[in-house]
Design a protein around this motif. Structure first.
Motif, PDB file in Angstrom:
ATOM      1  N   PHE A  10       8.261  11.101  -2.718  1.00  0.00           N
ATOM      2  CA  PHE A  10       7.621   9.791  -2.658  1.00  0.00           C
ATOM      3  C   PHE A  10       8.201   8.866  -3.732  1.00  0.00           C
ATOM      4  O   PHE A  10       9.001   9.282  -4.567  1.00  0.00           O
ATOM      5  N   SER A  11       7.765   7.598  -3.719  1.00  0.00           N
ATOM      6  CA  SER A  11       8.270   6.636  -4.701  1.00  0.00           C
ATOM      7  C   SER A  11       7.389   6.606  -5.950  1.00  0.00           C
ATOM      8  O   SER A  11       7.843   6.944  -7.045  1.00  0.00           O
ATOM      9  N   PHE A  12       6.124   6.210  -5.810  1.00  0.00           N
ATOM     10  CA  PHE A  12       5.175   6.196  -6.932  1.00  0.00           C
ATOM     11  C   PHE A  12       3.785   6.312  -6.340  1.00  0.00           C
ATOM     12  O   PHE A  12       3.347   5.433  -5.590  1.00  0.00           O
ATOM     13  N   LEU A  13       3.091   7.390  -6.674  1.00  0.00           N
ATOM     14  CA  LEU A  13       1.784   7.674  -6.086  1.00  0.00           C
ATOM     15  C   LEU A  13       0.656   7.197  -6.997  1.00  0.00           C
ATOM     16  O   LEU A  13       0.755   7.267  -8.217  1.00  0.00           O
ATOM     17  N   GLU A  14      -0.404   6.747  -6.378  1.00  0.00           N
ATOM     18  CA  GLU A  14      -1.582   6.282  -7.104  1.00  0.00           C
ATOM     19  C   GLU A  14      -2.831   6.554  -6.284  1.00  0.00           C
ATOM     20  O   GLU A  14      -2.771   6.881  -5.104  1.00  0.00           O
ATOM     21  N   PHE A  25      -3.956   9.329  -0.781  1.00  0.00           N
ATOM     22  CA  PHE A  25      -3.264   8.676  -1.900  1.00  0.00           C
ATOM     23  C   PHE A  25      -2.405   7.536  -1.364  1.00  0.00           C
ATOM     24  O   PHE A  25      -2.060   7.492  -0.174  1.00  0.00           O
ATOM     25  N   ALA A  26      -2.065   6.611  -2.258  1.00  0.00           N
ATOM     26  CA  ALA A  26      -1.212   5.479  -1.921  1.00  0.00           C
ATOM     27  C   ALA A  26       0.169   5.684  -2.521  1.00  0.00           C
ATOM     28  O   ALA A  26       0.312   6.269  -3.602  1.00  0.00           O
ATOM     29  N   ASP A  27       1.189   5.205  -1.821  1.00  0.00           N
ATOM     30  CA  ASP A  27       2.552   5.190  -2.342  1.00  0.00           C
ATOM     31  C   ASP A  27       2.968   3.719  -2.473  1.00  0.00           C
ATOM     32  O   ASP A  27       3.152   3.026  -1.476  1.00  0.00           O
ATOM     33  N   PHE A  28       3.114   3.272  -3.726  1.00  0.00           N
ATOM     34  CA  PHE A  28       3.396   1.866  -3.997  1.00  0.00           C
ATOM     35  C   PHE A  28       4.558   1.320  -3.174  1.00  0.00           C
ATOM     36  O   PHE A  28       4.437   0.280  -2.529  1.00  0.00           O
ATOM     37  N   TYR A  29       5.711   1.992  -3.280  1.00  0.00           N
ATOM     38  CA  TYR A  29       6.960   1.382  -2.811  1.00  0.00           C
ATOM     39  C   TYR A  29       7.433   1.909  -1.453  1.00  0.00           C
ATOM     40  O   TYR A  29       8.454   1.469  -0.953  1.00  0.00           O
ATOM     41  N   GLN A  30       6.682   2.843  -0.882  1.00  0.00           N
ATOM     42  CA  GLN A  30       6.832   3.111   0.550  1.00  0.00           C
ATOM     43  C   GLN A  30       5.789   2.323   1.344  1.00  0.00           C
ATOM     44  O   GLN A  30       5.783   2.374   2.576  1.00  0.00           O
ATOM     45  N   TYR A  31       4.895   1.661   0.619  1.00  0.00           N
ATOM     46  CA  TYR A  31       3.921   0.729   1.186  1.00  0.00           C
ATOM     47  C   TYR A  31       3.005   1.402   2.201  1.00  0.00           C
ATOM     48  O   TYR A  31       2.596   0.797   3.193  1.00  0.00           O
ATOM     49  N   GLN A  52       1.905  -3.721  -0.975  1.00  0.00           N
ATOM     50  CA  GLN A  52       1.805  -2.640  -1.969  1.00  0.00           C
ATOM     51  C   GLN A  52       0.368  -2.127  -2.136  1.00  0.00           C
ATOM     52  O   GLN A  52      -0.482  -2.781  -2.728  1.00  0.00           O
ATOM     53  N   PRO A  53       0.090  -0.941  -1.616  1.00  0.00           N
ATOM     54  CA  PRO A  53      -1.263  -0.390  -1.725  1.00  0.00           C
ATOM     55  C   PRO A  53      -1.524   0.244  -3.081  1.00  0.00           C
ATOM     56  O   PRO A  53      -0.612   0.728  -3.747  1.00  0.00           O
ATOM     57  N   SER A  54      -2.793   0.239  -3.465  1.00  0.00           N
ATOM     58  CA  SER A  54      -3.202   0.953  -4.689  1.00  0.00           C
ATOM     59  C   SER A  54      -4.577   1.572  -4.455  1.00  0.00           C
ATOM     60  O   SER A  54      -4.709   2.501  -3.682  1.00  0.00           O
ATOM     61  N   GLY A  55      -5.614   1.047  -5.113  1.00  0.00           N
ATOM     62  CA  GLY A  55      -6.921   1.677  -5.067  1.00  0.00           C
ATOM     63  C   GLY A  55      -7.473   1.865  -3.666  1.00  0.00           C
ATOM     64  O   GLY A  55      -7.267   1.039  -2.778  1.00  0.00           O
ATOM     65  N   LEU A  56      -8.206   2.987  -3.491  1.00  0.00           N
ATOM     66  CA  LEU A  56      -8.805   3.333  -2.205  1.00  0.00           C
ATOM     67  C   LEU A  56     -10.304   3.566  -2.374  1.00  0.00           C
ATOM     68  O   LEU A  56     -10.767   3.999  -3.430  1.00  0.00           O
ATOM     69  N   GLY A  57     -11.044   3.307  -1.315  1.00  0.00           N
ATOM     70  CA  GLY A  57     -12.477   3.593  -1.301  1.00  0.00           C
ATOM     71  C   GLY A  57     -13.002   3.464   0.113  1.00  0.00           C
ATOM     72  O   GLY A  57     -12.257   3.076   1.023  1.00  0.00           O
ATOM     73  N   ARG A 274      11.486   3.224  -9.702  1.00  0.00           N
ATOM     74  CA  ARG A 274      10.687   3.988  -8.735  1.00  0.00           C
ATOM     75  C   ARG A 274      10.925   3.531  -7.300  1.00  0.00           C
ATOM     76  O   ARG A 274      10.909   4.345  -6.378  1.00  0.00           O
ATOM     77  N   SER A 275      11.112   2.235  -7.095  1.00  0.00           N
ATOM     78  CA  SER A 275      11.323   1.762  -5.723  1.00  0.00           C
ATOM     79  C   SER A 275      12.684   2.199  -5.181  1.00  0.00           C
ATOM     80  O   SER A 275      12.867   2.261  -3.958  1.00  0.00           O
TER      81      SER A 275
END
Length: 292
Positions: A10-14, A25-31, A52-57, A274-275
């Protein structure tokens, strides 16, 4: 406690989250937003977020909320899979939106960078905003040093990691969603005196990034500045430390018994590096105390 790799490439997980027997989980740079089983099998793309995804709920009815960082929106996934705008924070946030926690009433508390982190701008404080189920946006706290990973406790408090503040800050959540009784839950050192990110980072004892709560009320924190995960109790005592051999930027407790600590790992958080690479991994560490 040792770390094993569950998924890689992956690129960058959050924003890891355990839900419905899956790790999300979200991957910033795979969108994209992904989910998988505990062992990494059955990997699914749950949503594509071009900004660019980040927080989830999740809302009480099960609809997924996703932070869309760059256009400062929260998206909502409808039952047919369509992504729609749940809330617009462009006129509120002063930097990219970041992490988010959603309470049992569907109220989302979302932080933002507060400044242009990737553009090497000097540090600035940021506000925390509440998004109600109808999309209404309200500023609920100010002067936070990069409000990042957040959790809601069983006794009605909101804990917010201030990445560039050397601390975790707590608030009590009122019945109408306001934040009161602001206090320091854990302090690891003074607020850095430097405002350049590269000079501030060495002044951080712990840089709280993503975090999660366990059943004993302790907080597992991904220390984004020191390549470790630390378990912290109120007052700032570190009871456990895991060094997986790589920087880690977010964590979540889950698994079939709640005792798997999932961690998002990458060589650094630099957007350009990371991208351009696929070096991020999802790690798993077995811990004694399950998630809250």
């Amino acid at each position: 406690m040792t770390a094993t790799t569950v998924l890689e490439g992956f690129s960058f997980l959050e924003a890891p989250r355990w839900r419905q027997s899956r790790i999300w989980f979200a991957d910033f740079y795979q969108y994209q937003v992904f989910s998988a089983r505990e062992d990494g099998s059955d990997l699914r793309v749950e949503a594509t977020v071009p900004q660019q995804p980040s927080g989830l709920g999740w809302l009480p009815d099960g609809r997924l909320l996703i932070v869309s960082m760059r256009d400062r929106r929260i998206l909502r996934r409808e039952p047919d899979g369509e992504l729609v705008t749940h809330a617009e924070l462009n006129g509120h946030a002063t930097g990219h939106l970041n992490d988010m926690v959603v309470d049992g009433r569907g109220r989302a508390y979302v932080g933002n960078f507060g400044f242009d982190l990737m553009g090497a701008a000097p540090l600035e404080t940021a506000a925390l905003h509440r998004v109600d189920p109808d999309g209404t946006v309200t500023e609920v706290a100010t002067d936070l040093w990069f409000p990042n990973g957040s959790v809601l406790t069983n006794d009605g408090a909101l804990l917010v990691g201030e990445t560039f503040g050397n601390r975790v800050t707590a608030f009590d959540v009122t019945g109408d969603g306001a934040l009161v009784n602001r206090r320091i839950w854990a302090e690891f050192g003074p607020v850095p005196t430097e405002r350049a990110v590269g000079k501030a980072l060495p002044q951080l004892e712990i840089a709280p990034d993503g975090c999660c709560l366990d059943a004993e009320g302790a907080l597992w924190i991904a220390d984004g500045a020191h390549a470790r995960l630390v378990r912290v109790t109120e007052g700032g005592k570190i009871t456990d430390e895991v060094r997986p051999g790589t920087p880690v930027f977010a964590c979540a407790l889950g698994g079939s018994d709640g005792k798997t600590l999932f961690a998002c790992a990458a060589p650094d958080f630099d957007e350009h590096a990371r991208s351009a690479a696929r070096e991020a991994r999802l790690l798993a560490i077995r811990v004694p105390v399950p998630g809250a």
